[in-house]
Design a protein around this motif. Structure first.
Motif, PDB file in Angstrom:
ATOM      1  N   GLN A   1      35.769  35.419  31.133  1.00 19.38           N
ATOM      2  CA  GLN A   1      34.573  34.844  31.745  1.00 19.38           C
ATOM      3  C   GLN A   1      34.493  35.198  33.231  1.00 19.38           C
ATOM      4  O   GLN A   1      33.411  35.487  33.750  1.00 19.38           O
ATOM      5  CB  GLN A   1      34.571  33.333  31.555  1.00 19.38           C
ATOM      6  CG  GLN A   1      34.333  32.894  30.118  1.00 19.38           C
ATOM      7  CD  GLN A   1      34.584  31.416  29.894  1.00 19.38           C
ATOM      8  OE1 GLN A   1      34.779  30.654  30.849  1.00 19.38           O
ATOM      9  NE2 GLN A   1      34.581  30.999  28.636  1.00 19.38           N
ATOM     10  N   ALA A   2      35.657  35.202  33.897  1.00 19.91           N
ATOM     11  CA  ALA A   2      35.673  35.577  35.315  1.00 19.91           C
ATOM     12  C   ALA A   2      35.328  37.050  35.487  1.00 19.91           C
ATOM     13  O   ALA A   2      34.585  37.426  36.413  1.00 19.91           O
ATOM     14  CB  ALA A   2      37.050  35.278  35.909  1.00 19.91           C
ATOM     15  N   LEU A   3      35.864  37.903  34.610  1.00 24.68           N
ATOM     16  CA  LEU A   3      35.536  39.326  34.662  1.00 24.68           C
ATOM     17  C   LEU A   3      34.051  39.542  34.398  1.00 24.68           C
ATOM     18  O   LEU A   3      33.399  40.377  35.037  1.00 24.68           O
ATOM     19  CB  LEU A   3      36.372  40.089  33.639  1.00 24.68           C
ATOM     20  CG  LEU A   3      37.889  40.111  33.841  1.00 24.68           C
ATOM     21  CD1 LEU A   3      38.568  40.841  32.685  1.00 24.68           C
ATOM     22  CD2 LEU A   3      38.269  40.766  35.156  1.00 24.68           C
ATOM     23  N   GLN A   4      33.510  38.797  33.450  1.00 22.01           N
ATOM     24  CA  GLN A   4      32.090  38.916  33.102  1.00 22.01           C
ATOM     25  C   GLN A   4      31.217  38.499  34.281  1.00 22.01           C
ATOM     26  O   GLN A   4      30.204  39.150  34.567  1.00 22.01           O
ATOM     27  CB  GLN A   4      31.794  38.038  31.886  1.00 22.01           C
ATOM     28  CG  GLN A   4      30.329  37.955  31.488  1.00 22.01           C
ATOM     29  CD  GLN A   4      29.892  39.087  30.597  1.00 22.01           C
ATOM     30  OE1 GLN A   4      30.677  39.633  29.837  1.00 22.01           O
ATOM     31  NE2 GLN A   4      28.628  39.463  30.683  1.00 22.01           N
TER      32      GLN A   4
ATOM     33  N   PHE B   1      36.924  40.945  42.863  1.00 19.77           N
ATOM     34  CA  PHE B   1      36.031  39.835  42.536  1.00 19.77           C
ATOM     35  C   PHE B   1      35.142  39.471  43.717  1.00 19.77           C
ATOM     36  O   PHE B   1      35.606  39.400  44.854  1.00 19.77           O
ATOM     37  CB  PHE B   1      36.842  38.593  42.139  1.00 19.77           C
ATOM     38  CG  PHE B   1      37.579  38.732  40.834  1.00 19.77           C
ATOM     39  CD1 PHE B   1      37.047  38.209  39.655  1.00 19.77           C
ATOM     40  CD2 PHE B   1      38.800  39.393  40.774  1.00 19.77           C
ATOM     41  CE1 PHE B   1      37.724  38.337  38.450  1.00 19.77           C
ATOM     42  CE2 PHE B   1      39.487  39.533  39.577  1.00 19.77           C
ATOM     43  CZ  PHE B   1      38.939  38.997  38.412  1.00 19.77           C
ATOM     44  N   MET B   2      33.870  39.214  43.420  1.00 28.26           N
ATOM     45  CA  MET B   2      32.985  38.633  44.422  1.00 28.26           C
ATOM     46  C   MET B   2      33.266  37.142  44.560  1.00 28.26           C
ATOM     47  O   MET B   2      33.278  36.598  45.649  1.00 28.26           O
ATOM     48  CB  MET B   2      31.520  38.860  44.036  1.00 28.26           C
ATOM     49  CG  MET B   2      31.075  40.308  44.080  1.00 28.26           C
ATOM     50  SD  MET B   2      29.338  40.485  43.592  1.00 28.26           S
ATOM     51  CE  MET B   2      28.533  39.498  44.839  1.00 28.26           C
ATOM     52  N   HIS B   3      33.485  36.471  43.428  1.00 26.61           N
ATOM     53  CA  HIS B   3      33.790  35.040  43.418  1.00 26.61           C
ATOM     54  C   HIS B   3      35.312  34.882  43.383  1.00 26.61           C
ATOM     55  O   HIS B   3      35.905  34.611  42.340  1.00 26.61           O
ATOM     56  CB  HIS B   3      33.136  34.356  42.222  1.00 26.61           C
ATOM     57  CG  HIS B   3      31.645  34.407  42.236  1.00 26.61           C
ATOM     58  ND1 HIS B   3      30.939  35.509  41.770  1.00 26.61           N
ATOM     59  CD2 HIS B   3      30.727  33.515  42.678  1.00 26.61           C
ATOM     60  CE1 HIS B   3      29.646  35.277  41.907  1.00 26.61           C
ATOM     61  NE2 HIS B   3      29.483  34.069  42.455  1.00 26.61           N
ATOM     62  N   ARG B   4      35.905  35.040  44.542  1.00 24.12           N
ATOM     63  CA  ARG B   4      37.367  35.040  44.582  1.00 24.12           C
ATOM     64  C   ARG B   4      37.954  33.679  44.224  1.00 24.12           C
ATOM     65  O   ARG B   4      39.072  33.609  43.699  1.00 24.12           O
ATOM     66  CB  ARG B   4      37.852  35.469  45.965  1.00 24.12           C
ATOM     67  CG  ARG B   4      37.513  36.921  46.285  1.00 24.12           C
ATOM     68  CD  ARG B   4      38.126  37.366  47.586  1.00 24.12           C
ATOM     69  NE  ARG B   4      37.878  38.784  47.819  1.00 24.12           N
ATOM     70  CZ  ARG B   4      38.366  39.460  48.853  1.00 24.12           C
ATOM     71  NH1 ARG B   4      39.115  38.828  49.756  1.00 24.12           N
ATOM     72  NH2 ARG B   4      38.101  40.745  49.005  1.00 24.12           N
TER      73      ARG B   4
ATOM     74  N   ALA C   1      42.806  30.009  25.578  1.00 24.40           N
ATOM     75  CA  ALA C   1      41.905  29.494  26.606  1.00 24.40           C
ATOM     76  C   ALA C   1      42.119  30.210  27.931  1.00 24.40           C
ATOM     77  O   ALA C   1      41.162  30.483  28.677  1.00 24.40           O
ATOM     78  CB  ALA C   1      42.115  27.990  26.771  1.00 24.40           C
ATOM     79  N   LEU C   2      43.375  30.540  28.239  1.00 28.29           N
ATOM     80  CA  LEU C   2      43.676  31.270  29.468  1.00 28.29           C
ATOM     81  C   LEU C   2      43.027  32.646  29.444  1.00 28.29           C
ATOM     82  O   LEU C   2      42.427  33.089  30.433  1.00 28.29           O
ATOM     83  CB  LEU C   2      45.193  31.398  29.627  1.00 28.29           C
ATOM     84  CG  LEU C   2      45.689  32.131  30.878  1.00 28.29           C
ATOM     85  CD1 LEU C   2      45.381  31.313  32.127  1.00 28.29           C
ATOM     86  CD2 LEU C   2      47.192  32.413  30.781  1.00 28.29           C
ATOM     87  N   ALA C   3      43.137  33.343  28.318  1.00 25.56           N
ATOM     88  CA  ALA C   3      42.532  34.675  28.191  1.00 25.56           C
ATOM     89  C   ALA C   3      41.014  34.599  28.240  1.00 25.56           C
ATOM     90  O   ALA C   3      40.356  35.427  28.884  1.00 25.56           O
ATOM     91  CB  ALA C   3      42.993  35.328  26.891  1.00 25.56           C
TER      92      ALA C   3
END
Length: 503
Positions: free
Chosen positions: A371-374, A408-411, A364-366
């Motif tokens: 998802q954040a990278l995407q 990241f844009m969404h830090r 789940a962590l990975a």
């Protein structure tokens, strides 16, 4: 298919290292290996030379100075004691049965004993074969450089692959989307047997040939299975190929590699990355990325590769059914993929994250990280490298993760994930953990724009960047200060590069 035989006017190379009676795959006979002559190329010259592979194979130190070697690797000479042949296979292409295919532009020089074991040598682009399907059997400089560099890049990353010993070029013209110049890649591997070889003989009802092929693969590459008899041997073979394929897919996914054309005739039975055409390493992370401009339906998108490999394994299993006969054991061998691939993928991600042991929440962590990278299409390779450095430096600096946050844009999304990540890392020695991550997450990959720049230079006769890129990709986890720029983000124009099956 009518065999093509050697012309008497093609000179013979008498290189000492080729003097071997070992025929490898060719020992199976002309149902498998059709004697075929290469078509000479005028004014051949070296483009790229893999000296590390030359040394590992125990080939002469002056190999690149030998005119005979240049002519042999360009298809201008025959070998003295080795059969030269093209092999026939069939396969599924883009999910559809394509029927008979074969080595349309590959000629096998036979096998020799090396310090790396028995190795098969193959010329890619040395002219038409009986299986060229109206093609010219040629390769162009552009695609040959890409395969030369990609093979070494994958090897440097520790991913099983065919290797490329050298590339030779010629001013001879070849027509693709435009007029280009010809080149030949000399490929090396313990075996070039594909899933499609088995599909060919099964589809034609050639059961004895199918059995001979399976027994050859077992003897040459899975000797521990030789004691098994009858159907048990072929079930075990299917299981081993399934395990190797699952492991390979996890390695591809972990490093962000997109193959682009995972047809069954491009799948190796010994778990190698085979046939570098429209490949790409991810720049900005996009699970749905399609690297092959010809793949209009997105069949071979990055995220679909593990499932496609599973589908291809079922094609191999179907081809082996005349030898296995009972469905249940074949399905059990194939179903092992459902456990092996996720386990291998979980371990790859733990290694990239520097995690020790296996905890329930690791997957789940990975997944949350991906998802954040995407969400922000964060550069995949740069992220992992910066994360590795941040972990190493976090014991001394409270600001260590700032360069990672900057991607990241969404830090806030990264910050929330990072809290979970650091909690999972716990009291581990950050210095040693970061060092281990730096040995797992490469600094350099073969980005499309780097390959394109090397190709543009090569078209002017300047092969320096080809050789420099090879040198860096040979050791992608190391620091190469002279080439620091090659580890940076891809330029905007890189997204306009189109690669297709002709690449």
């Amino acid at each position: 298919m009518q065999a093509m035989f050697h012309r008497p006017d093609l000179p013979t190379a008498d290189l000492a290292w080729l003097n071997s009676s070992e025929k490898g795959f060719a020992s199976l006979g002309e149902a498998f290996a059709t004697p075929t002559e290469p078509t000479p190329l005028p004014a051949a010259h070296w483009v790229g030379c893999n000296d590390a592979l030359r040394g590992a194979l125990g080939l002469p130190t002056d190999l690149w100075e030998q005119q005979e070697a240049l002519e042999l690797f360009s298809g201008n000479r025959l070998t003295a004691n080795q059969p030269i042949y093209a092999s026939v296979y069939s396969g599924h292409q883009f999910g559809q049965w394509a029927g008979q295919l074969g080595d349309g532009r590959a000629l096998n020089l036979g096998a020799i004993h090396t310090p790396e074991g028995l190795q098969e040598f193959q010329l890619k682009g040395a002219g038409p074969t009986p299986y060229s399907r109206r093609g010219d059997g040629r390769a162009v400089l552009r695609s040959s450089i890409r395969e030369f560099l990609a093979s070494e890049a994958m090897h440097g990353l520790g991913i099983p692959t065919t290797r490329a010993l050298c590339v030779t070029g010629s001013p001879a013209h070849v027509r693709r989307e435009e007029i280009e110049t010809a080149a030949v890649v000399t490929r090396v591997a313990p075996s070039f047997v594909r899933f499609g070889h088995f599909e060919h003989f099964a589809s034609n009802g050639q059961i004895e040939e199918l059995r001979a092929l399976a027994d050859h693969v077992v003897t040459a590459h899975f000797p521990e299975l030789q004691e098994k008899q009858g159907a048990d041997r072929y079930v075990a073979l299917l299981h081993e190929v399934t395990q190797l394929t699952a492991a390979l897919m996890a390695q591809w996914q972990a490093v962000g590699f997109c193959h682009g054309v995972m047809n069954t005739d491009n799948m190796s039975v010994i778990g190698l990355t085979l046939d570098y055409g429209p490949f790409q390493y991810l720049d900005g992370f996009d699970a749905n990325h399609i690297c092959n401009h010809s793949d209009h339906q997105g069949r071979y998108a990055y995220a679909r590769q593990p499932q496609i490999a599973y589908w291809n394994l079922f094609c191999l299993g179907q081809a082996l059914m005349p030898l296995i006969e009972e469905q249940a054991p074949a399905l059990a061998a194939l179903e092992s993929y459902k456990q092996s691939f996720p386990e291998a993928m979980d371990q790859r991600m733990r290694d990239k994250l520097g995690l020790t042991g296996a905890h329930e929440g690791d997957r789940a962590l990975a997944e949350a990280l991906l998802q954040a990278l995407q969400k922000d299409h964060v550069d995949y390779t740069v992220f992992w490298r910066r994360l590795s450095v941040a972990v190493r430096e976090s014991a001394q600096s409270a600001q260590a993760f700032e360069p990672v946050r900057d991607l990241f844009m969404h830090r806030e999304v990264f910050d929330a994930w990072c809290i979970r990540y650091l909690d999972r890392l716990g009291p581990a020695n950050r210095q040693s953990t970061g060092d281990a991550m730096l040995r797992t997450n490469p600094k350099y990959i073969l980005r499309n724009h780097l390959g394109e720049l090397a190709i543009r230079q090569a078209k002017t006769g300047n092969f320096a960047m080809v050789q420099d890129l090879w040198q860096v990709l040979h050791a992608p986890f190391d620091e190469h200060p002279t080439y620091e720029a090659w580890a940076g983000l891809a330029p905007e124009w890189a997204s306009s590069i189109e690669i297709s099956c002709s690449s």
